[in-house]
Motif scaffolding. Structure first.
Motif, PDB file in Angstrom:
ATOM      1  N   SER A 126      -0.953  -0.009  -9.041  1.00 21.43           N
ATOM      2  CA  SER A 126      -0.714  -1.360  -8.527  1.00 21.43           C
ATOM      3  C   SER A 126       0.182  -1.371  -7.289  1.00 21.43           C
ATOM      4  O   SER A 126      -0.202  -1.938  -6.251  1.00 21.43           O
ATOM      5  N   ALA A 129      -1.658   0.290  -4.341  1.00 21.18           N
ATOM      6  CA  ALA A 129      -2.685  -0.572  -3.759  1.00 21.18           C
ATOM      7  C   ALA A 129      -2.051  -1.622  -2.845  1.00 21.18           C
ATOM      8  O   ALA A 129      -2.586  -1.944  -1.768  1.00 21.18           O
ATOM      9  N   THR A 130      -0.898  -2.155  -3.271  1.00 23.25           N
ATOM     10  CA  THR A 130      -0.192  -3.137  -2.445  1.00 23.25           C
ATOM     11  C   THR A 130       0.252  -2.521  -1.120  1.00 23.25           C
ATOM     12  O   THR A 130       0.062  -3.108  -0.039  1.00 23.25           O
ATOM     13  N   ILE A 132      -0.951   0.162   0.425  1.00 24.35           N
ATOM     14  CA  ILE A 132      -2.109   0.495   1.264  1.00 24.35           C
ATOM     15  C   ILE A 132      -2.666  -0.757   1.915  1.00 24.35           C
ATOM     16  O   ILE A 132      -3.005  -0.762   3.114  1.00 24.35           O
ATOM     17  N   GLY A 133      -2.761  -1.842   1.147  1.00 30.44           N
ATOM     18  CA  GLY A 133      -3.291  -3.085   1.695  1.00 30.44           C
ATOM     19  C   GLY A 133      -2.444  -3.627   2.818  1.00 30.44           C
ATOM     20  O   GLY A 133      -2.976  -4.051   3.871  1.00 30.44           O
ATOM     21  N   PHE A 134      -1.136  -3.626   2.648  1.00 28.52           N
ATOM     22  CA  PHE A 134      -0.257  -4.152   3.696  1.00 28.52           C
ATOM     23  C   PHE A 134      -0.235  -3.243   4.921  1.00 28.52           C
ATOM     24  O   PHE A 134      -0.121  -3.725   6.058  1.00 28.52           O
ATOM     25  N   GLU A 136      -2.730  -1.471   6.022  1.00 30.34           N
ATOM     26  CA  GLU A 136      -3.963  -1.779   6.747  1.00 30.34           C
ATOM     27  C   GLU A 136      -3.843  -3.100   7.501  1.00 30.34           C
ATOM     28  O   GLU A 136      -4.312  -3.227   8.648  1.00 30.34           O
ATOM     29  N   THR A 137      -3.204  -4.090   6.863  1.00 27.12           N
ATOM     30  CA  THR A 137      -3.038  -5.391   7.521  1.00 27.12           C
ATOM     31  C   THR A 137      -2.122  -5.287   8.726  1.00 27.12           C
ATOM     32  O   THR A 137      -2.382  -5.887   9.784  1.00 27.12           O
ATOM     33  N   PHE A 152       5.800  -8.723   5.073  1.00 29.46           N
ATOM     34  CA  PHE A 152       5.080  -7.613   4.442  1.00 29.46           C
ATOM     35  C   PHE A 152       5.997  -6.413   4.203  1.00 29.46           C
ATOM     36  O   PHE A 152       5.892  -5.739   3.173  1.00 29.46           O
ATOM     37  N   GLU A 159       7.955  -2.713  -3.496  1.00 28.07           N
ATOM     38  CA  GLU A 159       6.969  -1.913  -4.238  1.00 28.07           C
ATOM     39  C   GLU A 159       7.326  -0.428  -4.202  1.00 28.07           C
ATOM     40  O   GLU A 159       7.158   0.286  -5.191  1.00 28.07           O
TER      41      GLU A 159
END
Length: 344
Positions: A126, A129-130, A132-134, A136-137, A152, A159
């Motif tokens: 979890s 994933a957070t 990696i997502g941020f 990329e953003t 972010f 995290e």
């Protein structure tokens, strides 16, 4: 069967049965009697062992000889697993010898390891994933957005800290488990340790901890860093989940429950929402949380009480938990006194 053979059979720790050529139980040792009961003797094996695979293995030995094995699960009186081995009875007069080795603990450990790996993977997936997502953003749509970047990065920092706490707790748990069989040998005064832990947590959280430490609290055999971790975890939980009414009471006890030795009782009490009776027995399981959402929100890893349990076990003590929903919880650690622990 002669007396010597009977004595040997009865002394074996594993359940053993001797069957005649008709699958009738002619001899059963005490270990097997405890598992299958007395009615097994003089009756067909199927009356006491209603397991198709086990009966097929025995029938194969009676028909063909040789060795046949199968794992069987017996649900009563408690669920247990056995590695059953059937072989031709000695003496060459037919019949079969059935040996049942209890593998319940082995199978439980295997399940625990599998669950542990699964839980660790889930707990790390979890926050990863957070992150990696941020990332990329921030590399894409928010590359030129200062406000989004600040927001972010704060979430990413939280995290990452969560993963760091999880790794630290995993390493701590592994270290404690590896030394659980080695009892500490150094006499330790509890009062200054408890006072120091309470003061540190009160400063860190701005929540005062009410102390009531008896003057005659006996020294215990203990490792300072590990016992500090025990009471840090218990007080930290009480402060996080129990509001501002947190108390620590320490007193001598004449007999520790289940142990019978004299020692010290250290109780951490809060006035929080309490814990449901169904959750209390499972609190020391790895990754078990009575309130999952709140625990994650407050940064809990689900390993704190498991660490406490293993440290208390290493110190040959006991931990007890009581709680009333809506009124609060109390976690009590009992530690044998240094003098009592050294008594013959």
């Amino acid at each position: 069967m002669n007396n010597l053979a009977t004595d040997i059979l009865d002394s074996l720790p594993d359940p053993v049965l001797l069957l005649d050529a008709g699958r009738i139980v002619t001899r059963i040792n005490p270990a097997a009697r405890a598992v299958l009961g007395d009615p097994a003797l003089g009756r067909d094996l199927s009356h006491s062992l209603r397991h198709p695979d086990a009966l097929r293995a025995v029938d194969a030995v009676l028909a063909e000889g040789g060795l046949h094995g199968v794992e069987v699960s017996l649900p009563v009186p408690i669920a247990r697993a056995f590695d059953l081995q059937a072989l031709a009875a000695p003496g060459g007069q037919g019949g079969a010898l059935v040996i049942m080795r209890d593998v319940t603990a082995v199978r439980q450990n295997e399940r625990m390891r599998a669950d542990f790996v699964s839980n660790v993977s889930h707990e790390l997936r979890s926050p990863l994933a957070t992150l990696i997502g941020f990332i990329e953003t921030l590399r894409g749509p928010a590359a030129n957005d200062p406000e989004a970047r600040v927001r972010f990065l704060e979430i990413m920092d939280a995290e990452a800290a969560r993963m760091s706490r999880l790794v630290d707790d995993l390493l701590s748990l592994a270290r404690v488990e590896s030394r659980e069989h080695i009892q500490p040998e150094t006499a330790l005064e509890l009062a200054p340790l408890l006072e120091g832990v309470a003061e540190m947590l009160a400063l860190r959280s701005d929540v005062p901890v009410a102390l009531d430490i008896a003057d005659d609290l006996p020294p215990v055999l203990g490792e300072r860093d590990e016992l500090t971790q025990v009471f840090e975890n218990l007080l930290d939980n009480a402060i996080k989940y129990g509001g501002e009414d947190v108390r620590l009471e320490a007193a001598p006890v004449a007999r520790i429950p289940d142990i019978g030795l004299p020692g010290a009782s250290i109780a951490v009490t809060d006035a929080g929402p309490g814990i449901d009776d169904a959750d209390l027995p499972r609190l020391t399981e790895r990754f078990y949380r009575a309130d999952k959402a709140r625990s994650r929100k407050l940064g809990g890893t689900g390993l704190g009480l498991a660490i406490v349990k293993h440290i208390v076990n290493r110190h040959r003590g006991r931990m007890a938990a009581t709680s009333t929903v809506g009124q609060g919880s109390c976690f009590t650690v009992y530690l044998p006194s240094a003098e009592g622990a050294n008594a013959p």
